[in-house]
Design an enzyme around this catalytic site. Sequence first.
Site, PDB file in Angstrom:
ATOM      1  N   SER A 216      -9.722   2.789   7.804  1.00  0.00           N
ATOM      2  CA  SER A 216     -10.029   1.973   6.638  1.00  0.00           C
ATOM      3  C   SER A 216     -11.459   2.253   6.165  1.00  0.00           C
ATOM      4  CB  SER A 216      -9.799   0.490   6.957  1.00  0.00           C
ATOM      5  OG  SER A 216      -9.770  -0.277   5.783  1.00  0.00           O
ATOM      6  N   GLU A 334       0.837  -0.854   4.434  1.00  0.00           N
ATOM      7  CA  GLU A 334      -0.596  -1.118   4.276  1.00  0.00           C
ATOM      8  C   GLU A 334      -0.902  -2.446   3.582  1.00  0.00           C
ATOM      9  OE1 GLU A 334      -3.026   0.640   5.462  1.00  0.00           O
ATOM     10  OE2 GLU A 334      -2.483   2.767   5.524  1.00  0.00           O
ATOM     11  N   HIS A 428      -1.499  -2.628   7.785  1.00  0.00           N
ATOM     12  CA  HIS A 428      -2.811  -1.964   7.778  1.00  0.00           C
ATOM     13  C   HIS A 428      -3.490  -2.131   9.135  1.00  0.00           C
ATOM     14  CE1 HIS A 428      -6.459  -0.414   5.885  1.00  0.00           C
ATOM     15  NE2 HIS A 428      -7.138  -1.442   6.334  1.00  0.00           N
TER      16      HIS A 428
END
Length: 552
Positions: A216, A334, A428
């Site tokens: 990320s 995600e 995610h």
Amino acid sequence: MIPMRASIVALAAGALLPMTAMAQTVQTTQGVVAGTTSGTVSAFRGIPYAKAPIGQARWTPPVPAAAWKGVRDASKSGPACIQPKYPATSLYRDDPPAMSEDCLSLNVWAPVRARVGARRAPVMVWIHGGSLAVGFNGSPIYDGAKIAARGVVVVSINYRLGIFGYLAHPELSRESSHHASGNYGLLDQIEALKWVRANAAAFGGDPDNVTIFGESAGALSVMGLMTSPLSRGLFHKAIAESGYMISLPELTKASHGLPSGEQVGSFVGAALKAPTIAALRAVDAQTLSAAAAAGGFLPLPTVDGWALTRQLVDSFDKGEQARVPVIAGFNAGELRTLRGLVPPVPADAAIYEKEIRERYGDLADQFLKLYPSGRIEESMLETLRDGIYGWTSDRLARSQAAIGQAGYLYYFDHSYPAADALKLPAFHASEVPYVFGLLVEANTLPNWPKIPPTPAETGLSDAMIGYWTSFARSGKPSAAGQPAWPDIADKGGYLRFGARPEALSGLFTDRFALQEEVVARRRRDGTQSWIQNLGIVAPPLPARAADAARPN
């Protein structure tokens, strides 16, 4: 073998350390550290790599840590950098036990056989995620022992976050000999890599075989490091998990729909009633962090002409990035845990189609074919997933292939019962415990969907560790008993991590091509950001290049 000086100093300082720590000593460039050993791995935590950025040093580039005398206890991680707390109900809640501005430290896990000189081990440097606003290297899901047990030296770093790491301001730019400001977190990461370069061999690692990896915001940082001229030669491979090649603020001018970094900094100071840097430096750190977060300060790297010379995508297009092999990938679900990025779902298909046609113009038919109105919510989730994380991963891998480097793409499409029950398959960051081999440790986070320690789950984790560590060792990912991972240059090859790894080709080719056209038009236009504005909230898309060139 362990440097003799370290052992002598440890014995001399025995009264300062518990007996179990005396033998686990390493001489670093700053001094001797004493860690702990469990099985075949030694851990050294809380090692400072830079001086505390406090007082007048707040918002200045990092300076190497001072030397110390005697033996430094390295049995515990250092404090996290100042940050706001996650909401109590957040799936990602992971409260650090301590926070401080004096936070620029790192943790090292080293296989004992490598540390005693049997061979030089590859080094992997982890950069945590958290929107550049939260996170810390001492989290239980970032423990590097399982990776280190595969013969790798693992380093995890803290770096300045939020307003402390990413504030640009006219006064700070004037203070700088480079006339730059806003990238202190990125500069911290570079300073940590310099420390690794100088100290890897002391832990049995090879300073000429360093892999950076992050998830990320950590993957965004990986791309920043790949394009920064200041980090050249400090790493040799890169892994970006769920990265986003976002449009960034430029230091002194508004561009791509964003105000300049200095404008943002001046606005923040005025809003906090601290219009000067002296006033901002006088504000208590926790108070400043909370006020900036409450005021909506969004930490992002800045195109400052020094640490970052241009937009990330422009650097990759020009072939200016580090010439290193890359693994890049993203997760199927995600956006399921990032609902704040997802606009409200339209009431019906007619409204959805109307919004898309008004915003995407000549591309609307193609868009609606790929993201149809018959499944609006799923289409919206996939629009953002593909446009933010998927396009970035595909483009990053292809950019490396274009300069003659290996590019490996993955798609993490794995779930398990607890995540399915919450309707969060492959959410995610859900790959992170599998990459680190920490399925049980992830279950210690209060809101993380509990991972069952079944053979299927541990088998997938073992495979992922195998791919990641072999890539760090040789630049080619492989895992015992698992399929060969094709290079993206070979017919668009990629690896899907579902119930087990599977080698495939042609991942979402039409979708990524659509997003590439969207990004290209917005870049040419210069007034719109790209991957932040997608789907039913997108601004009207600029015309095609041929249309734009037509005279009125």
